[in-house]
Design a protein around this motif. Structure first.
Motif, PDB file in Angstrom:
ATOM      1  N   ILE A 191       0.297   6.102   6.752  1.00 37.34           N
ATOM      2  CA  ILE A 191       0.326   4.732   6.378  1.00 37.34           C
ATOM      3  C   ILE A 191       1.255   3.776   6.979  1.00 37.34           C
ATOM      4  CG2 ILE A 191       0.813   3.366   4.483  1.00 37.34           C
ATOM      5  CD1 ILE A 191      -0.682   5.289   2.513  1.00 37.34           C
ATOM      6  N   VAL A 192       2.536   4.425   7.301  1.00 36.17           N
ATOM      7  CA  VAL A 192       3.363   3.892   8.028  1.00 36.17           C
ATOM      8  C   VAL A 192       3.149   3.811   9.298  1.00 36.17           C
ATOM      9  CG1 VAL A 192       5.940   4.276   8.772  1.00 36.17           C
ATOM     10  CG2 VAL A 192       5.484   4.833   6.522  1.00 36.17           C
ATOM     11  N   ILE A 193       2.668   4.754  10.106  1.00 35.00           N
ATOM     12  CA  ILE A 193       2.286   4.465  11.463  1.00 35.00           C
ATOM     13  C   ILE A 193       1.246   3.495  11.544  1.00 35.00           C
ATOM     14  CG2 ILE A 193       0.656   5.795  13.158  1.00 35.00           C
ATOM     15  CD1 ILE A 193       2.156   8.543  12.199  1.00 35.00           C
ATOM     16  N   ASN A 194       0.208   3.489  10.574  1.00 37.37           N
ATOM     17  CA  ASN A 194      -0.885   2.081  10.858  1.00 37.37           C
ATOM     18  C   ASN A 194       0.073   0.986  10.703  1.00 37.37           C
ATOM     19  OD1 ASN A 194      -3.184   3.972  11.266  1.00 37.37           O
ATOM     20  ND2 ASN A 194      -3.528   3.949   9.039  1.00 37.37           N
ATOM     21  N   MET A 195       0.984   0.701   9.830  1.00 35.66           N
ATOM     22  CA  MET A 195       1.589  -0.311   9.314  1.00 35.66           C
ATOM     23  C   MET A 195       2.183  -0.601  10.830  1.00 35.66           C
ATOM     24  SD  MET A 195       3.303   0.577   5.591  1.00 35.66           S
ATOM     25  CE  MET A 195       4.491  -0.842   5.852  1.00 35.66           C
ATOM     26  N   LEU A 196       3.006   0.289  11.639  1.00 35.04           N
ATOM     27  CA  LEU A 196       3.667   0.091  12.789  1.00 35.04           C
ATOM     28  C   LEU A 196       2.750  -0.389  13.673  1.00 35.04           C
ATOM     29  CD1 LEU A 196       6.567   2.765  12.393  1.00 35.04           C
ATOM     30  CD2 LEU A 196       6.794   0.087  11.863  1.00 35.04           C
ATOM     31  N   ILE A 197       1.595   0.288  13.922  1.00 35.53           N
ATOM     32  CA  ILE A 197       0.756  -0.030  15.105  1.00 35.53           C
ATOM     33  C   ILE A 197       0.340  -1.567  14.663  1.00 35.53           C
ATOM     34  CG2 ILE A 197      -1.580   0.265  15.712  1.00 35.53           C
ATOM     35  CD1 ILE A 197      -1.150   3.312  15.204  1.00 35.53           C
ATOM     36  N   ASP A 198       0.041  -1.845  13.530  1.00 36.18           N
ATOM     37  CA  ASP A 198      -0.426  -3.156  13.067  1.00 36.18           C
ATOM     38  C   ASP A 198       0.766  -4.339  13.466  1.00 36.18           C
ATOM     39  OD1 ASP A 198      -2.192  -5.129  12.102  1.00 36.18           O
ATOM     40  OD2 ASP A 198      -0.901  -5.225  10.334  1.00 36.18           O
ATOM     41  N   ARG A 252      -7.492   0.333   6.087  1.00 36.13           N
ATOM     42  CA  ARG A 252      -7.431   1.562   6.775  1.00 36.13           C
ATOM     43  C   ARG A 252      -6.607   2.689   5.867  1.00 36.13           C
ATOM     44  NH1 ARG A 252      -8.051   2.593  12.576  1.00 36.13           N
ATOM     45  NH2 ARG A 252      -8.796   0.649  13.574  1.00 36.13           N
ATOM     46  N   ASN A 253      -5.358   2.012   5.215  1.00 42.94           N
ATOM     47  CA  ASN A 253      -4.501   2.734   4.725  1.00 42.94           C
ATOM     48  C   ASN A 253      -4.952   2.838   3.135  1.00 42.94           C
ATOM     49  OD1 ASN A 253      -2.654   3.163   6.411  1.00 42.94           O
ATOM     50  ND2 ASN A 253      -1.707   1.416   6.006  1.00 42.94           N
ATOM     51  N   THR A 254      -5.732   1.828   2.562  1.00 37.77           N
ATOM     52  CA  THR A 254      -6.531   2.012   1.511  1.00 37.77           C
ATOM     53  C   THR A 254      -7.633   2.970   1.402  1.00 37.77           C
ATOM     54  OG1 THR A 254      -6.090  -0.347   0.851  1.00 37.77           O
ATOM     55  CG2 THR A 254      -7.742   0.795  -0.354  1.00 37.77           C
ATOM     56  N   VAL A 286       0.916  -0.949  -0.006  1.00 37.34           N
ATOM     57  CA  VAL A 286       0.016   0.027  -0.089  1.00 37.34           C
ATOM     58  C   VAL A 286       0.963   1.293  -0.125  1.00 37.34           C
ATOM     59  CG1 VAL A 286      -1.870   1.031   1.168  1.00 37.34           C
ATOM     60  CG2 VAL A 286      -1.803  -1.328   1.203  1.00 37.34           C
ATOM     61  N   LEU A 287       1.879   1.251   0.754  1.00 38.40           N
ATOM     62  CA  LEU A 287       2.923   2.157   0.712  1.00 38.40           C
ATOM     63  C   LEU A 287       3.528   2.508  -0.720  1.00 38.40           C
ATOM     64  CD1 LEU A 287       4.357   4.374   2.494  1.00 38.40           C
ATOM     65  CD2 LEU A 287       5.905   2.903   3.157  1.00 38.40           C
ATOM     66  N   PHE A 288       3.857   1.550  -1.095  1.00 36.64           N
ATOM     67  CA  PHE A 288       4.602   1.457  -2.579  1.00 36.64           C
ATOM     68  C   PHE A 288       3.572   2.128  -3.462  1.00 36.64           C
ATOM     69  CE2 PHE A 288       4.826  -0.427  -6.679  1.00 36.64           C
ATOM     70  CZ  PHE A 288       5.995  -0.191  -7.231  1.00 36.64           C
ATOM     71  N   GLU A 289       2.236   1.685  -3.503  1.00 32.52           N
ATOM     72  CA  GLU A 289       1.234   2.201  -4.246  1.00 32.52           C
ATOM     73  C   GLU A 289       1.104   3.764  -4.140  1.00 32.52           C
ATOM     74  OE1 GLU A 289      -0.241   1.533  -7.082  1.00 32.52           O
ATOM     75  OE2 GLU A 289      -0.050  -0.573  -7.186  1.00 32.52           O
ATOM     76  N   ALA A 290       1.186   4.017  -2.698  1.00 32.61           N
ATOM     77  CA  ALA A 290       1.059   5.490  -2.349  1.00 32.61           C
ATOM     78  C   ALA A 290       2.299   6.370  -2.983  1.00 32.61           C
ATOM     79  CB  ALA A 290       0.917   5.892  -1.064  1.00 32.61           C
ATOM     80  N   GLN A 291       3.229   5.922  -2.906  1.00 34.37           N
ATOM     81  CA  GLN A 291       4.550   6.447  -3.341  1.00 34.37           C
ATOM     82  C   GLN A 291       4.355   6.703  -5.037  1.00 34.37           C
ATOM     83  OE1 GLN A 291       7.138   7.963  -2.012  1.00 34.37           O
ATOM     84  NE2 GLN A 291       7.795   8.538  -3.698  1.00 34.37           N
TER      85      GLN A 291
END
Length: 119
Positions: free
Chosen positions: A76-83, A105-107, A59-64
């Motif tokens: 997005i990174v914060i959500n990834m780290l929380i997960d 959430r990130n999508t 998801v981060l790759f697509e955002a970039q």
């Protein structure tokens, strides 16, 4: 400009399919609750959570690739780290993984951001 919208729509469609697979592709009978492959992978201590983090980086790759703002990528990174860190807690982390649904959430974050940019 119209081509950009089509590429955004295609990316969002891929991300929604990915999010459904990782976060809510498996239903529990007689309930409305669904969890995904990422929660199953997360059952493997440490390795499963790391694999989930790697999967979530898509998801981060697509955002970039879509050129979203640094602020959205940070969220997005914060959500990834929380997960990731939530999933590391034995047993409770596995339940947390099934409920948090970071990819969904990130999508949604990306979808809302892109919709605001198109206005």
């Amino acid at each position: 400009m119209e081509q950009i919208k089509l590429s955004h729509q295609a990316a969002l469609k891929r991300l929604e399919k990915f999010s459904r697979f990782t976060d809510s592709s498996i239903g529990i009978p007689f309930t409305r609750f669904k969890f995904g492959v990422e929660a199953l992978i997360g059952i493997l201590p440490g390795i499963g959570d790391l694999a989930g983090l790697i999967l979530s980086s898509y998801v981060l790759f697509e955002a970039q690739r879509l050129g979203v703002s640094k602020r959205i990528k940070l969220r997005i990174v914060i959500n990834m780290l929380i997960d990731f860190f939530g999933g590391l807690i034995p047993l409770v982390g596995d339940i947390f993984d099934a409920y948090f649904k970071a990819n969904t959430r990130n999508t949604r974050l990306l979808k809302n951001y892109l919709a605001k940019q198109q206005q």
